[in-house]
Enzyme design. Structure first.
Site, mmCIF file in Angstrom:
data_model
loop_
_atom_site.group_PDB
_atom_site.id
_atom_site.type_symbol
_atom_site.label_atom_id
_atom_site.label_comp_id
_atom_site.label_asym_id
_atom_site.label_seq_id
_atom_site.Cartn_x
_atom_site.Cartn_y
_atom_site.Cartn_z
ATOM 1 N N HIS A 1 0.803 -1.220 0.000
ATOM 2 C CA HIS A 1 0.000 0.000 0.000
ATOM 3 C C HIS A 1 0.836 1.271 0.000
ATOM 4 C CE1 HIS A 1 -4.128 -1.821 1.166
ATOM 5 N NE2 HIS A 1 -3.558 -2.440 0.163
ATOM 6 N N GLU B 1 3.031 -34.028 -2.314
ATOM 7 C CA GLU B 1 1.826 -33.432 -2.875
ATOM 8 C C GLU B 1 2.188 -32.672 -4.145
ATOM 9 O OE1 GLU B 1 -1.648 -33.371 -0.599
ATOM 10 O OE2 GLU B 1 -0.515 -35.088 -1.278
ATOM 11 N N SER C 1 -1.036 -0.658 -5.808
ATOM 12 C CA SER C 1 -1.049 -1.858 -6.633
ATOM 13 C C SER C 1 -0.426 -1.595 -7.994
ATOM 14 C CB SER C 1 -2.489 -2.340 -6.824
ATOM 15 O OG SER C 1 -3.076 -2.625 -5.584
ATOM 16 N N LYS D 1 -15.698 -6.795 -7.702
ATOM 17 C CA LYS D 1 -15.025 -7.670 -8.654
ATOM 18 C C LYS D 1 -14.400 -8.872 -7.922
ATOM 19 C CE LYS D 1 -11.801 -7.524 -12.502
ATOM 20 N NZ LYS D 1 -11.092 -6.683 -13.466
ATOM 21 N N ASP D 2 -13.760 -8.595 -6.786
ATOM 22 C CA ASP D 2 -13.173 -9.694 -6.009
ATOM 23 C C ASP D 2 -14.253 -10.623 -5.479
ATOM 24 O OD1 ASP D 2 -10.617 -8.820 -6.403
ATOM 25 O OD2 ASP D 2 -10.433 -7.788 -4.488
#
Lengths: 187, 439
Positions: free
Chosen positions: B219, B291, B223, B247-248
């Site tokens: 921040h 994995e 971004s 949107k998220d």
């Protein structure tokens, strides 16, 4: 497209309700229901699991309990008092005027028909869950000859009914049945 | 925090004012994901994955806390306690499936997040700290996932513990004593299981702490965005809420649907059946595989088969750790001033070759050891290092990048300069008027 009026959500709605308000409420509600469904398993896991619930029945052989004696059995990891009442204890219990009791019940209501000498109750004081005295040999039974919880002074009579002290209810009678003359299944 | 036009938090009710003067937590949230954080307006769905990673961490912590209420970290009872969770505990099966598949979900999301960072140059100035903290998170995740995998005490997880802790024995001189010290025994047993459980419970909270630093560091510069062009003015940004929360939120819905398909229909598709055999220290599974999210690194580990100055085992361990630690130095390996690979025609080709190379490494990591697979792994592992240590520095030196857009807004509008400004924002074009005024 040129010339075409821009459609605005607020158009034509004098009351100020927009289509977007509907979408907002619908989306939030949907997310809320989803979150609720997601939380359900996280809460359900707190309830007794299947292996804990599988402890829910216990069989006790009562053939060795002489009149006047009692034993402490374990059911759901809690004590159960099984007492073979003497005729005078039955008489004392029946002599009480039920209407004067805090939790009115007759001895007959607390035992099985024809087996009124077998008093089977949870050994858990209905006040705050202590285990009252009186089932063991030589333990004090209180002034009514039943059970006595020394922690807060609850006194039970020979039918394990509350007579004095802070407990609100009689000692609880669990579900049980006689599977034979000498075996009782609790739960 | 980031830009001058970020709207400051204004508490409205007397209560929020009272709180703000004493503990400005709502102010912090508002500035982080509310209207107070301006975000470039051109973010694509790859920017969804940071939030999804946060969601995955929260899911893992919540389900993990609940599972710990039912799990016994006792070598003789751990396997049975997991089976009891599956059979007897109310809803235990779904909680365990969510946690077990949640680990895969977390790594899948993180890999796309890292991929996004690599493609769009998120490791470049001024976001180096964001990137390096991200690598720290990734390392912590690997440790956490490994220790969590050991807890069910199945065959594969037991032998996984044996293999991974065996890395330490590759260290010259002190290796074997160190391994015994770390395990608290000569092989994984009660001591190892209890400490793994303790650390598996602890590390997610450490991860959460580093995540806070990661977001804090993000921040400061704000971004990044798909063009890699810096934000120039207010027109280039949108407030985080409601634009990116919406949107998220949509992306989260889609991700949860995909996750649910795995949890409810394919819960074992990403695991190995051998983990349903209780751990047996005397019998090794025919084929030990980690994995899926560790396959590429496992392939690098296995690529070293010949002693060369150092023993092959040590080379393998060093190479495997270097493969991750290389990411720390990306900022200095890639000297190109252009952030977004979209504008780097030559690097773009090598970028996709690297992606293919990592996928190939992943394939080799789970495949049986045959001469062909070993050779494939060796070539792919060599290319992995070649990419970061040779190709990347050289390409960034000689490449001629494409023309960058002048601004984020220009790249979005494709020449339509008369587009209305986003709702609620001032506009310079004068093409919009408030809807209410039009009546």
């Amino acid at each position: 497209m040129p010339g075409e009026p821009v459609v605005d959500a607020a158009d034509g709605h004098a009351d100020g309700v927009r289509r977007r308000d509907f979408i907002n409420i619908a989306a939030t509600s949907f997310a809320g229901v989803g979150a609720g469904v997601a939380v359900a398993p996280l809460l359900m896991q707190m309830a007794p699991s299947a292996d804990v619930q599988a402890l829910s029945t216990t069989e006790v052989d009562i053939s060795k309990i002489q009149p006047g004696q009692g034993i402490k059995a374990v059911w759901r990891k809690q004590p159960v008092f099984i007492r073979n009442l003497l005729p005078k204890e039955i008489a004392a219990a029946n002599a009480v005027d039920v209407a004067t009791l805090r939790d009115p019940q007759t001895l007959a209501e607390r035992t099985k028909p024809g087996k009124t000498n077998w008093l089977i109750t949870l050994g858990v004081c209905t006040h705050l869950g202590c285990v009252p005295l009186g089932i063991g040999e030589g333990e004090t039974r209180g002034e009514y000859g039943g059970y006595f919880c020394p922690c807060h002074g609850s006194v039970y009579d020979t039918a394990a009914r509350i007579r004095k002290g802070p407990a609100p209810k009689n000692l609880q009678v669990p579900e049980y049945k006689f599977t034979s003359a000498t075996v009782v299944q609790i739960g | 925090m980031s830009f001058a036009w970020a709207k400051p938090y204004e508490p409205k009710s007397p209560f929020t004012k009272w709180v703000d003067e004493r503990l400005p937590l709502p102010r912090l949230v508002y500035g982080a994901i509310g209207g107070g954080y301006p975000v470039p307006r051109n973010l694509n769905y790859f920017w969804n994955f940071g939030v999804l990673a946060g969601l995955a961490l929260v899911i893992q912590i919540i389900t993990g806390i609940v599972l710990a209420m039912h799990y016994y970290s006792y070598a003789a009872g751990a396997f049975d306690s997991v089976e009891r969770i599956m059979r007897d505990v109310n809803a235990g099966w779904v909680i365990r499936y969510v946690h077990q598949n949640g680990a895969s979900f977390f790594f899948a999301v993180i890999y796309i997040h890292i991929f996004r960072g690599l493609f769009y140059g998120s490791y470049k100035a001024p976001r180096e700290m964001v990137w390096m903290l991200g690598v720290v998170i990734y390392l912590l995740m690997m440790a956490t996932a490994f220790m969590g995998y050991v807890l069910p005490w199945g065959q594969m997880s037991y032998w996984g513990a044996q293999v991974i802790t065996g890395f330490f024995s590759a260290i010259p001189l002190i290796g074997e004593p160190l391994r015994i010290f770390l395990l608290g025994g000569y092989a994984p047993d009660q001591a190892a299981l209890t400490r793994f459980f303790s650390l598996h419970y602890l590390l997610p909270f450490v991860i959460a702490g580093v995540v806070i630093l990661h977001i804090w560091a993000l921040h400061i510069p704000g971004s990044s965005n798909p063009t890699g062009v810096d934000v120039k003015d207010e027109k280039d940004t949108l407030p985080f809420h409601p634009f990116y929360t919406a949107k998220d939120g949509f992306g989260m819905g889609v991700a949860l649907i995909i996750f649910s398909i795995f949890v409810f229909f394919l819960p074992f598709s990403l695991g190995h059946p051998d983990n349903y055999i209780e751990a047996n220290p005397l019998v090794t599974p025919a084929h030990i595989v980690p994995e899926w999210y560790f396959w590429p690194f496992y392939a690098i580990l296995r690529s070293f088969t010949v002693d060369f100055i150092l023993p092959a085992k040590l080379w393998g361990v060093l190479a495997m750790f270097s493969a991750v630690l290389l990411l720390f130095f990306l900022t200095w390996l890639d000297r190109s001033p252009i952030r977004s690979t979209s504008y780097r025609p030559v690097y773009k080709i090598f970028f996709w070759i690297l992606v293919a190379d990592v996928i190939l490494l992943g394939y080799v990591g789970q495949a049986h050891i045959t001469p062909v697979n070993v050779a494939l792994g060796q070539v792919a592992a060599a290319y992995y290092f070649l990419h970061f240590l040779v190709i990347l520095p050289l390409v960034s030196k000689f490449e001629k990048p494409l023309q960058l857009p002048n601004s984020i807004t220009e790249s979005v509008l494709h020449g339509e300069d008369k587009e209305s400004a986003p709702f609620g924002l001032a506009t310079t074009g004068g093409s919009t008027t408030a809807p209410a005024a039009a009546e």
